[in-house]
Design an enzyme around this catalytic site. Structure first.
Site, short mmCIF file in Angstrom:
data_model
loop_
_atom_site.label_atom_id
_atom_site.label_comp_id
_atom_site.label_asym_id
_atom_site.label_seq_id
_atom_site.Cartn_x
_atom_site.Cartn_y
_atom_site.Cartn_z
N TYR A 1 -21.98 42.21 -38.55
CA TYR A 1 -21.40 43.36 -37.86
C TYR A 1 -22.30 44.61 -37.97
CZ TYR A 1 -16.89 41.19 -36.75
OH TYR A 1 -15.89 40.41 -36.21
N PHE B 1 -14.47 52.10 -39.37
CA PHE B 1 -13.77 50.91 -39.85
C PHE B 1 -14.72 49.84 -40.40
CE2 PHE B 1 -14.26 50.55 -35.18
CZ PHE B 1 -14.98 49.35 -35.08
N ARG C 1 -14.02 36.06 -23.41
CA ARG C 1 -13.42 37.39 -23.63
C ARG C 1 -12.08 37.49 -22.90
NH1 ARG C 1 -16.35 40.65 -26.47
NH2 ARG C 1 -15.51 42.60 -25.68
N THR D 1 -9.14 43.74 -27.53
CA THR D 1 -9.42 43.83 -28.98
C THR D 1 -8.15 44.13 -29.76
OG1 THR D 1 -11.64 44.63 -28.50
CG2 THR D 1 -10.81 45.03 -30.72
N ARG E 1 -5.14 36.68 -28.46
CA ARG E 1 -4.74 37.84 -29.29
C ARG E 1 -3.30 38.25 -29.03
NH1 ARG E 1 -10.60 40.67 -28.48
NH2 ARG E 1 -11.58 40.01 -30.43
N HIS F 1 -13.10 36.51 -32.72
CA HIS F 1 -14.23 37.30 -32.25
C HIS F 1 -14.96 36.50 -31.18
CE1 HIS F 1 -18.00 39.55 -32.15
NE2 HIS F 1 -18.60 38.38 -32.15
P1 CMP Z 1 -14.51 41.92 -32.93
O1 CMP Z 1 -14.46 41.36 -31.56
O2 CMP Z 1 -14.74 40.97 -34.05
O3 CMP Z 1 -15.62 43.07 -32.99
C1 CMP Z 1 -15.58 44.13 -33.91
C2 CMP Z 1 -14.29 44.18 -34.65
O4 CMP Z 1 -13.98 45.40 -35.25
C3 CMP Z 1 -13.14 43.96 -33.67
O5 CMP Z 1 -13.11 42.66 -33.20
C4 CMP Z 1 -11.96 44.38 -34.52
O6 CMP Z 1 -11.50 43.33 -35.38
C5 CMP Z 1 -12.57 45.46 -35.36
N1 CMP Z 1 -12.13 46.77 -34.90
C6 CMP Z 1 -12.37 47.35 -33.72
N2 CMP Z 1 -11.79 48.56 -33.66
C7 CMP Z 1 -11.17 48.75 -34.84
C8 CMP Z 1 -10.42 49.79 -35.39
N3 CMP Z 1 -10.15 50.91 -34.70
N4 CMP Z 1 -9.94 49.63 -36.64
C9 CMP Z 1 -10.21 48.51 -37.35
N5 CMP Z 1 -10.94 47.48 -36.86
C10 CMP Z 1 -11.41 47.58 -35.63
#
Ligand code: CMP
Length: 140
Positions: free
Chosen positions: A51, A59, A87, A93, A104, A117
């Site tokens: 990441y 976060f 997606r 998300t 989701r 993810h």
């Molecule tokens: P993912 O697709 O794995 O890509 C980045 C990840 O960050 C996302 O999914 C979420 O799980 C996490 N994420 C994104 N926005 C937030 C947020 N505002 N607070 C906490 N986690 C977040």
């Protein structure tokens, strides 16, 4: 339309609830093939590396703690337009904003524990697949 590969991760909230098979059914029912898959426990360093693009986000620390809080299933999905298609199958998300019929919406708990993810572009798909898999582990 091009055959693509994308990196998918079934996250700790989903593996904890034994949802791997149910989530894989979403992919297979949509015509995506799981051409590589393994269940692993990420170290903090591995989660931070994966990441890294989010390292300036507020976060980031919580996200990395969460991603190594339990096992994940990393997988390569293959199919026509696989990156965008995955997606759409995952949904927004934040599960609160996810459409009916998406992973989701069905399983996500909150914006962090959102069950899956998926890569967001061809460039990131190549980088993310390479992060977890070597060529001989992928059988298309
Ligand atoms: P993912 O697709 O794995 O890509 C980045 C990840 O960050 C996302 O999914 C979420 O799980 C996490 N994420 C994104 N926005 C937030 C947020 N505002 N607070 C906490 N986690 C977040």
């Amino acid at each position: 339309m091009a055959i693509e590969r994308t990196l998918s991760i079934i996250k700790p909230d989903a593996t904890a609830r034994n949802l791997t098979g149910k989530i894989n059914t979403f992919f297979e029912d949509a015509g995506l093939r799981i051409v590589a898959q393994k269940r692993i426990r990420l170290t903090r360093e591995q989660a931070e590396g994966f990441y890294a693009v989010h390292k300036e986000r507020s976060f980031f620390g919580e996200l990395c703690d969460y991603m190594c809080s339990g096992p994940v299933v990393v997988q390569v999905l293959e199919g026509e337009n696989a990156i965008l298609q995955n997606r759409e199958i995952m949904g927004a998300t934040n599960p609160a904003n996810a459409d009916e019929g998406t992973i989701r919406k069905a399983f996500g708990e909150d914006v962090q524990a959102n069950s899956v993810h998926g890569s967001d572009s061809p460039e990131n798909a190549a980088i993310e697949i390479n992060y977890f898999f070597s060529d001989i582990e992928i059988a298309g």
